[in-house]
Design a protein around this motif. Structure first.
Motif, PDB file in Angstrom:
ATOM      1  N   GLY A 170       4.324 -25.005  34.237  1.00 29.33           N
ATOM      2  CA  GLY A 170       3.656 -23.692  33.996  1.00 29.33           C
ATOM      3  C   GLY A 170       2.800 -23.130  34.998  1.00 29.33           C
ATOM      4  O   GLY A 170       3.004 -21.977  35.713  1.00 29.33           O
ATOM      5  N   VAL A 171       1.748 -23.919  35.388  1.00 33.22           N
ATOM      6  CA  VAL A 171       1.114 -23.720  36.530  1.00 33.22           C
ATOM      7  C   VAL A 171       1.771 -23.235  37.955  1.00 33.22           C
ATOM      8  O   VAL A 171       1.263 -22.274  38.674  1.00 33.22           O
ATOM      9  CB  VAL A 171      -0.270 -24.833  36.794  1.00 33.22           C
ATOM     10  N   ILE A 172       2.549 -24.219  38.225  1.00 34.02           N
ATOM     11  CA  ILE A 172       3.373 -24.168  39.194  1.00 34.02           C
ATOM     12  C   ILE A 172       3.988 -22.767  39.329  1.00 34.02           C
ATOM     13  O   ILE A 172       4.163 -22.105  40.633  1.00 34.02           O
ATOM     14  CB  ILE A 172       4.283 -25.388  39.465  1.00 34.02           C
ATOM     15  N   TYR A 173       4.600 -22.343  38.376  1.00 28.36           N
ATOM     16  CA  TYR A 173       5.376 -21.022  38.248  1.00 28.36           C
ATOM     17  C   TYR A 173       4.289 -19.801  38.596  1.00 28.36           C
ATOM     18  O   TYR A 173       4.701 -18.887  39.150  1.00 28.36           O
ATOM     19  CB  TYR A 173       6.214 -20.958  37.179  1.00 28.36           C
ATOM     20  N   GLU A 174       3.180 -19.925  37.795  1.00 26.28           N
ATOM     21  CA  GLU A 174       2.055 -18.948  38.085  1.00 26.28           C
ATOM     22  C   GLU A 174       1.523 -18.839  39.374  1.00 26.28           C
ATOM     23  O   GLU A 174       1.113 -17.887  39.832  1.00 26.28           O
ATOM     24  CB  GLU A 174       1.129 -19.275  36.988  1.00 26.28           C
ATOM     25  N   ARG A 175       1.792 -20.005  40.348  1.00 26.47           N
ATOM     26  CA  ARG A 175       1.261 -19.668  41.690  1.00 26.47           C
ATOM     27  C   ARG A 175       2.459 -19.119  42.467  1.00 26.47           C
ATOM     28  O   ARG A 175       2.048 -18.862  43.489  1.00 26.47           O
ATOM     29  CB  ARG A 175       1.054 -21.375  42.278  1.00 26.47           C
ATOM     30  N   GLY A 176       3.518 -18.829  42.074  1.00 28.28           N
ATOM     31  CA  GLY A 176       4.612 -18.289  42.723  1.00 28.28           C
ATOM     32  C   GLY A 176       5.701 -19.487  43.301  1.00 28.28           C
ATOM     33  O   GLY A 176       6.350 -19.094  44.287  1.00 28.28           O
ATOM     34  N   LEU A 177       5.718 -20.479  42.984  1.00 30.11           N
ATOM     35  CA  LEU A 177       6.413 -21.564  43.252  1.00 30.11           C
ATOM     36  C   LEU A 177       7.501 -21.852  42.145  1.00 30.11           C
ATOM     37  O   LEU A 177       7.521 -21.317  41.251  1.00 30.11           O
ATOM     38  CB  LEU A 177       5.497 -22.920  43.701  1.00 30.11           C
ATOM     39  N   ILE A 178       8.446 -22.676  42.469  1.00 33.25           N
ATOM     40  CA  ILE A 178       9.363 -23.133  41.656  1.00 33.25           C
ATOM     41  C   ILE A 178       9.581 -24.671  41.365  1.00 33.25           C
ATOM     42  O   ILE A 178       9.245 -25.386  42.028  1.00 33.25           O
ATOM     43  CB  ILE A 178      10.917 -22.624  41.870  1.00 33.25           C
ATOM     44  N   GLY A 179      10.107 -24.750  40.237  1.00 34.55           N
ATOM     45  CA  GLY A 179      10.529 -26.397  40.190  1.00 34.55           C
ATOM     46  C   GLY A 179      11.230 -26.487  38.722  1.00 34.55           C
ATOM     47  O   GLY A 179      11.769 -25.687  38.259  1.00 34.55           O
ATOM     48  N   THR A 180      11.070 -27.911  38.210  1.00 39.38           N
ATOM     49  CA  THR A 180      11.820 -28.197  37.087  1.00 39.38           C
ATOM     50  C   THR A 180      11.266 -29.400  36.566  1.00 39.38           C
ATOM     51  O   THR A 180      10.501 -30.084  37.103  1.00 39.38           O
ATOM     52  CB  THR A 180      13.400 -28.559  37.568  1.00 39.38           C
ATOM     53  N   TYR A 181      11.687 -29.733  35.326  1.00 39.21           N
ATOM     54  CA  TYR A 181      11.384 -30.986  34.941  1.00 39.21           C
ATOM     55  C   TYR A 181      12.404 -32.149  34.999  1.00 39.21           C
ATOM     56  O   TYR A 181      13.334 -31.651  35.255  1.00 39.21           O
ATOM     57  CB  TYR A 181      11.174 -31.051  33.107  1.00 39.21           C
ATOM     58  N   GLN A 182      11.793 -33.287  34.940  1.00 36.34           N
ATOM     59  CA  GLN A 182      13.053 -34.315  35.407  1.00 36.34           C
ATOM     60  C   GLN A 182      12.337 -35.773  34.692  1.00 36.34           C
ATOM     61  O   GLN A 182      11.299 -36.016  34.840  1.00 36.34           O
ATOM     62  CB  GLN A 182      13.243 -34.632  36.958  1.00 36.34           C
ATOM     63  N   ASN A 183      13.254 -36.466  34.290  1.00 36.44           N
ATOM     64  CA  ASN A 183      12.866 -38.115  33.871  1.00 36.44           C
ATOM     65  C   ASN A 183      13.510 -38.804  35.194  1.00 36.44           C
ATOM     66  O   ASN A 183      14.839 -39.065  35.262  1.00 36.44           O
ATOM     67  CB  ASN A 183      13.625 -38.282  32.651  1.00 36.44           C
ATOM     68  N   TRP A 184      12.817 -39.431  35.890  1.00 36.58           N
ATOM     69  CA  TRP A 184      13.434 -40.349  36.958  1.00 36.58           C
ATOM     70  C   TRP A 184      14.008 -41.437  36.684  1.00 36.58           C
ATOM     71  O   TRP A 184      14.417 -42.321  37.611  1.00 36.58           O
ATOM     72  CB  TRP A 184      12.276 -40.445  38.039  1.00 36.58           C
ATOM     73  N   CYS A 185      13.935 -41.891  35.471  1.00 42.14           N
ATOM     74  CA  CYS A 185      15.126 -42.968  35.038  1.00 42.14           C
ATOM     75  C   CYS A 185      16.480 -42.448  34.982  1.00 42.14           C
ATOM     76  O   CYS A 185      17.364 -43.443  34.572  1.00 42.14           O
ATOM     77  CB  CYS A 185      14.479 -43.442  33.566  1.00 42.14           C
ATOM     78  N   GLU A 186      16.484 -41.086  35.294  1.00 42.39           N
ATOM     79  CA  GLU A 186      17.900 -40.736  35.190  1.00 42.39           C
ATOM     80  C   GLU A 186      17.895 -39.958  36.413  1.00 42.39           C
ATOM     81  O   GLU A 186      17.104 -39.463  37.339  1.00 42.39           O
ATOM     82  CB  GLU A 186      18.010 -39.623  34.169  1.00 42.39           C
ATOM     83  N   ALA A 187      19.424 -39.564  36.621  1.00 43.92           N
ATOM     84  CA  ALA A 187      19.650 -38.711  38.049  1.00 43.92           C
ATOM     85  C   ALA A 187      19.446 -37.322  37.761  1.00 43.92           C
ATOM     86  O   ALA A 187      19.298 -36.829  36.833  1.00 43.92           O
ATOM     87  CB  ALA A 187      21.213 -38.894  38.380  1.00 43.92           C
ATOM     88  N   MET A 188      19.215 -36.879  38.991  1.00 46.14           N
ATOM     89  CA  MET A 188      18.838 -35.440  39.051  1.00 46.14           C
ATOM     90  C   MET A 188      20.244 -34.506  39.183  1.00 46.14           C
ATOM     91  O   MET A 188      21.298 -35.168  39.716  1.00 46.14           O
ATOM     92  CB  MET A 188      18.088 -35.242  40.268  1.00 46.14           C
ATOM     93  N   SER A 189      20.056 -33.294  38.641  1.00 45.81           N
ATOM     94  CA  SER A 189      21.467 -32.602  38.603  1.00 45.81           C
ATOM     95  C   SER A 189      21.398 -31.931  39.737  1.00 45.81           C
ATOM     96  O   SER A 189      21.444 -30.545  40.017  1.00 45.81           O
ATOM     97  CB  SER A 189      21.238 -31.469  37.503  1.00 45.81           C
ATOM     98  N   THR A 190      21.765 -32.628  41.072  1.00 43.78           N
ATOM     99  CA  THR A 190      22.005 -31.990  42.227  1.00 43.78           C
ATOM    100  C   THR A 190      23.059 -32.792  43.091  1.00 43.78           C
ATOM    101  O   THR A 190      23.287 -33.929  42.632  1.00 43.78           O
ATOM    102  CB  THR A 190      20.996 -31.927  42.949  1.00 43.78           C
TER     103      THR A 190
END
Length: 636
Positions: free
Chosen positions: A521-541
């Motif tokens: 939430g802080v990252i978005y309040e800075r005007g940046l973007i992002g996502t949650y991720q569990n790195w034991c799993e693959a990313m949706s990309t």
């Protein structure tokens, strides 16, 4: 007196003589003993070695042997170990290249576009209702590929931004289906060895720039109050691509469906995007993240399922944020024949959307042509009062609105933070862009995360210094325009992305779900973007999404949670050929990482901490070598 002196002199002479005789005696004895031991030693060495019978049983390696040595005489006096005074903060020489290949061999060429958690074959096992089968469904541990996903034969480095907005190599995304299916809508065109993106969309065939200008006539897109946006069902993300000229950063997503490679096209163009769908679980973003949400004929049934999909948009939309809808059912009177739907059906759909929007306390700002825009309230004072009128949805009571990893969609309305008067902005007023980047975010200012303003400023300064240090040994990072798509695997407050703000890059900031503090939430309040991720799993990309990957303490965080090699193979999958990686972690962890990357065709080296070589934290810098699948007529 003279006689006394003579007496003492004779005594002293006697003692000296006796002492000399004693010393001589001991010297003779010592010589005799040394000689005896010397001859005994010679006698022992002249005897043939004792033969000891051997058995097939091997003693345990941790048992210290006291048996008589059977070493031949000529080897006994050889030193067992050479003294070595060299430093040992490096790995031994890697095994020869021939021994590396079987460890992590290249995958078959058919996996060149493999997305583990959105695999089409696996998805068929799941419920097709509400598109649940298109959600994330990751492989079990025994199903994980232990090979390196290849780039397609003929792969080329993408065009550099901003040229990449309009062009992509055909060899990198070899799919022409959209050039036929969307030919009249100007999504994408094919010419010899490349694709061209005219900027069109289903609802804006004249181009995204014209369409965005129409939106700008209804809401202000130029004053910095709108910085983050989300595009649901994005197509090839032309809307997000053209918003960048207004300093608006859009998170675009679409499912991996029959519109083959739409998100892959977006990423190849250098536009932020993820594979995703609104089905039964929350989108992987915190509450109050986006200034603007957009749907241009995204085919999401907004009015169905008790309004759950609009309730989810409300969760991620910032107080005072906008929702923009074009396409069915907006302006259905003009388009119903082309949409091949009845007027009654379209009227019912529009009524359902209007009713749900009112129940969320959204205000419809207006409808002009094919565009309709609603605005979320700045606080919930009035909305709580009118629950007597709108029985549904009621306000949520227990769930954390920022939890969004495999979290089921709500049928309740996410309450905004409390305010003292009707004019106050819930959650705190945000600065306009670009001041927003370095202003103290409201989530920190409120103290809800336990992070102080001083912590925030120090983190911003720290990462600015670290990025400058990175650029001294990573020439590609220092080269303006060399990178476009950047991933930060453990972003914390987004300081790394903030330090790159003047470079022509966008950064996907990831907050691991295992992190101690949820800071997305802080990252978005800075005007940046992002996502949650569990790195034991693959990313949706898709494979080859990112030019550069940064991983700060990721492997320490996931130690004993999953296999290090699986995280590194996922990094390899989503990293472009000749892309770079920087990993910060404890030196022992980095040594183990290097042991693995050396057999993954990465060139890597370990660099000292920017402050001093005495820090245990070190930096591993690596470049993925260029290699592709073999030509179709060749054997792998």
């Amino acid at each position: 007196m003279a006689s006394t002196s003579s007496f003492y002199a004779s005594k002293l002479s006697y003692i000296n003589l006796k002492t000399k005789k004693t010393n001589l005696f001991y010297a003779v004895i010592l010589i005799i003993l040394c000689s005896a031991f010397y001859f005994i030693g010679l006698w022992q060495h002249s005897i043939a070695p004792i033969q000891i019978a051997t058995t097939t049983t091997t003693p345990p390696s941790d048992v210290t042997s006291t048996a008589v040595s059977c070493t031949p005489p000529q080897e006994i006096n050889k030193p067992q170990h050479d003294l070595d005074f060299t430093a040992h903060h490096h790995l031994p020489d890697p095994p020869p290249a021939a021994a590396r290949v079987p460890h992590f061999p290249p995958c078959d060429a058919k996996f060149s576009e493999y997305v583990p958690c959105e695999d089409a074959q696996r998805s068929l096992k799941f419920d097709r209702d509400r598109l649940i089968y298109r959600e994330r469904h990751c492989p079990e541990k025994e199903e994980l590929l232990k090979c390196r996903v290849p780039a397609p034969y003929g792969y080329r480095s993408p065009f550099r931004w901003p040229e990449s907005r309009d062009y992509a190599w055909y060899a990198n995304v070899p799919h022409k289906w959209l050039t036929v299916e969307k030919k009249g809508q100007n999504w994408v065109r094919f010419n010899r060895d490349r694709f061209r993106f005219p900027g069109g969309g289903t609802m804006f065939p004249l181009g995204a720039d014209v369409y965005i200008n129409d939106i700008g006539k209804l809401i202000n897109l130029n004053d910095g109050s709108i910085r983050t946006a989300i595009d649901t069902g994005c197509g090839v993300a032309s809307w997000g691509a053209y918003l960048l000229s207004k300093n608006i950063l859009a998170m675009s997503f679409a499912p991996k469906d029959t519109h083959e490679a739409q998100v892959q096209f977006a990423l190849e163009r250098g536009v932020p995007a993820l594979i995703g769908v609104i089905a039964s679980i929350r989108l992987p973003y915190p509450s109050r993240a986006f200034d603007m949400a957009h749907c241009s004929r995204c085919l999401i049934p907004w009015g169905k399922y008790d309004g759950q999909y609009l309730i989810e948009v409300d969760r991620i939309l910032r107080p005072g944020g906008y929702w923009i809808l074009s396409g069915p059912p907006v302006n259905w009177e003009k388009h119903y024949r082309g949409w091949n739907r009845t007027t009654a059906d379209l009227q019912e759909e529009q009524s359902g959307i209007e009713k749900t929007a009112r129940s969320l306390c959204w205000k419809k700002l207006g409808q002009k042509g094919d565009l309709a825009i609603w605005q979320k309230p700045t606080n919930h004072i009035h909305c709580k009062i009118n629950r007597n009128v709108f029985k549904k949805p009621q306000f949520c009571k227990a769930p954390d609105p920022d939890t969004a990893w495999y979290t089921k969609l709500d049928t309740c309305l996410t309450p905004l933070p409390e305010v003292s008067n009707i004019k106050e902005m819930a959650g705190g007023q945000l600065a306009k862009w670009p001041e927003r980047l370095t202003a103290i975010p409201p989530r920190i200012y409120s103290g809800s995360l336990g992070i102080t303003a001083e912590n925030f400023r120090a983190d911003t300064k720290l990462w600015k210094e670290r990025v400058e240090y990175y650029k001294t040994f990573d020439g590609q990072l220092a080269q303006h325009g060399r990178y476009r798509n950047v991933l930060d695997m453990n972003s914390y407050l987004g300081g790394f992305a903030a330090a790159l703000i003047d470079d022509p890059v966008w950064v996907m900031n990831v907050v691991p779900v295992e992190a101690q503090i949820n800071t997305l939430g802080v990252i978005y309040e800075r005007g940046l973007i992002g996502t949650y991720q569990n790195w034991c799993e693959a990313m949706s990309t898709y494979p080859r999404t990112y030019d550069f990957i940064h991983a700060n303490s990721v492997f320490s965080l996931y130690k004993d949670r999953c296999e290090m090699e699986d995280i590194l193979l996922e990094m390899d999958r989503i990293l472009r050929p000749e892309g770079s990686v920087i990993i910060r972690d404890d030196v022992d962890i980095l040594l183990e990482i290097k042991r693995i990357t050396d057999v993954m065709q990465w060139e890597s080296s370990i660099i000292d901490h920017e402050k001093s070589p005495h820090y245990r934290e070190k930096i591993l810098f690596a470049i993925k070598k260029y290699w592709t699948a073999p030509a179709p007529h060749q054997n792998s």
